[in-house]
Design an enzyme around this catalytic site. Structure first.
Site, PDB file in Angstrom:
ATOM      1  N   TYR A  21     -15.791  -2.741   6.095  1.00 31.54           N
ATOM      2  CA  TYR A  21     -14.438  -2.296   6.448  1.00 31.54           C
ATOM      3  C   TYR A  21     -14.146  -2.595   7.922  1.00 31.54           C
ATOM      4  CZ  TYR A  21     -10.579   0.992   7.266  1.00 31.54           C
ATOM      5  OH  TYR A  21      -9.382   1.558   7.626  1.00 31.54           O
ATOM      6  N   GLY A  38      -0.511   4.522  -1.305  1.00 34.93           N
ATOM      7  CA  GLY A  38      -1.690   5.061  -0.638  1.00 34.93           C
ATOM      8  C   GLY A  38      -1.384   6.270   0.234  1.00 34.93           C
ATOM      9  N   GLY A  46       0.833  -1.214   0.000  1.00 38.75           N
ATOM     10  CA  GLY A  46       0.000   0.000   0.000  1.00 38.75           C
ATOM     11  C   GLY A  46       0.861   1.255   0.000  1.00 38.75           C
ATOM     12  N   ILE A 100      -7.157  10.112   9.150  1.00 35.76           N
ATOM     13  CA  ILE A 100      -5.812  10.670   8.969  1.00 35.76           C
ATOM     14  C   ILE A 100      -5.863  11.802   7.948  1.00 35.76           C
ATOM     15  CG2 ILE A 100      -3.417  10.173   8.329  1.00 35.76           C
ATOM     16  CD1 ILE A 100      -4.296   8.643  10.807  1.00 35.76           C
TER      17      ILE A 100
END
Ligand code: SER
Length: 316
Positions: free
Chosen positions: A143, A11, A8, A173
């Site tokens: 999720y 990302g 990731g 975040i």
């Protein structure tokens, strides 16, 4: 922690974590792995890059063998809003991805694996304020379900196989480098871009929606500090609450108006409101503070100042 793989890496968190790890360790030994998103110039020019599909165990294994990896920061994941649009994809990437990384970790006896979790592990029945580390974990999003599973699997591999797996439950975040990919807390990032570009923003949650949030430098600090913490002090492993600040969407807009007085924010809640309403307003992170010295540096005002500074340069 000599040869590190970051999944990731293209990302929101991965892109900045990789660069930080490359500054801290030998940059040639920090391998960035991405899948769908195009890697940035910065990612490509500062060290090795590989394509990895975490739903395929062989794909992870190949890179682990080739670079003699001993540590994985496993950040590849589908976020909450995209996860509600495509629950099957979230299940595959998040649950199979975690399982494959853990299995590769077990097979190659890796030294350490870091898998971030999220405040999405909580659900409507969880206490909303100062949410404890140990509490009801009955999320209502796919999720959230994948994140609870990730925590439980990580803890299981620690106790069953002695694999050193660690993780924090991140709040929303906020960062200026790479956009998040389809989370519920994305409004808290988009609002800064729109405030600078158009001095207007239409927010997809209500003005009074309060969620826990964190600025990226603190998120990176949390991951690296936990990864380096003395294991003998850890009572938890994959499920540390970490907090930094909590604010409503209205308070966020207000903090921007202190710098851009003409900024106008409207509120048009969509399907993501329901997800936001199922999450805590603030969290108790005393376990992280006690066990590995967690302490955030940024509050809302400090973050807004830094975000607006960085984005005004970037969007010029
Ligand atoms: N920021 C994430 C999301 O909104 C939560 O982990 O999906």
């Amino acid at each position: 922690m000599e040869n590190i793989l970051v999944t990731g890496a293209t990302g929101q968190i991965g892109s900045e974590l990789t660069v930080e790890l490359r500054k801290k360790y030998d940059s040639e030994k920090v391998i960035a792995a991405g899948h769908k998103r195009k890697p940035s110039e910065k990612l490509l020019s500062t060290g090795p890059f590989e394509y990895v599909d975490v739903t395929q165990k062989d794909s992870i294994e190949k890179v682990v063998r080739e670079y003699n990896i001993d540590t994985i920061y496993h950040l590849a994941a589908i976020l909450s809003a995209v996860g509600e649009q495509n629950p099957q994809l979230a299940f595959n990437v998040n649950i199979l991805g975690d399982y494959n990384v853990l299995e590769v970790g077990r097979k190659y006896k890796l030294e350490r694996i870091i898998i971030p979790s999220s405040i999405a592990v909580f659900g409507p029945e969880t206490p909303k304020d100062n949410t404890p580390n140990e509490t009801v974990l009955r999320p209502t999003t796919m999720y959230g379900i994948t994140k609870v599973t990730g925590e439980l699997l990580g803890n299981y591999y620690f106790y069953k196989y002695g694999l050193d797996v660690r993780g924090v439950r991140f709040p929303g975040i906020i960062s200026s480098e790479t956009l998040p990919g389809g989370g519920t807390t994305d409004y808290a990032v988009e609002i800064y871009y729109e405030a600078i570009k158009h001095k207007r923003y239409t927010c997809f949650v209500r003005e009074d929606t309060v969620l826990p949030m964190m600025y990226m430098p603190d998120a990176i600090k949390a991951l690296i500090t936990l990864a380096e913490a003395d294991i003998s002090r850890l009572k938890h492993h994959c499920d540390f609450n970490v907090g930094a600040m909590s604010f409503s969407a209205g308070e966020l807009a207000e903090s921007i108006r202190k710098h851009i007085p003409e900024f106008v924010c409207e509120y048009k809640p969509d399907y993501r409101q329901k997800i936001a309403d199922s999450w805590p307003r603030s969290i108790d992170d005393s376990a992280a503070r006690e066990e590995w010295g967690w302490k955030p540096d940024y509050d809302l005002e400090a973050m807004t100042e830094d975000m607006l500074n960085k984005l005004s340069k970037k969007l010029k």
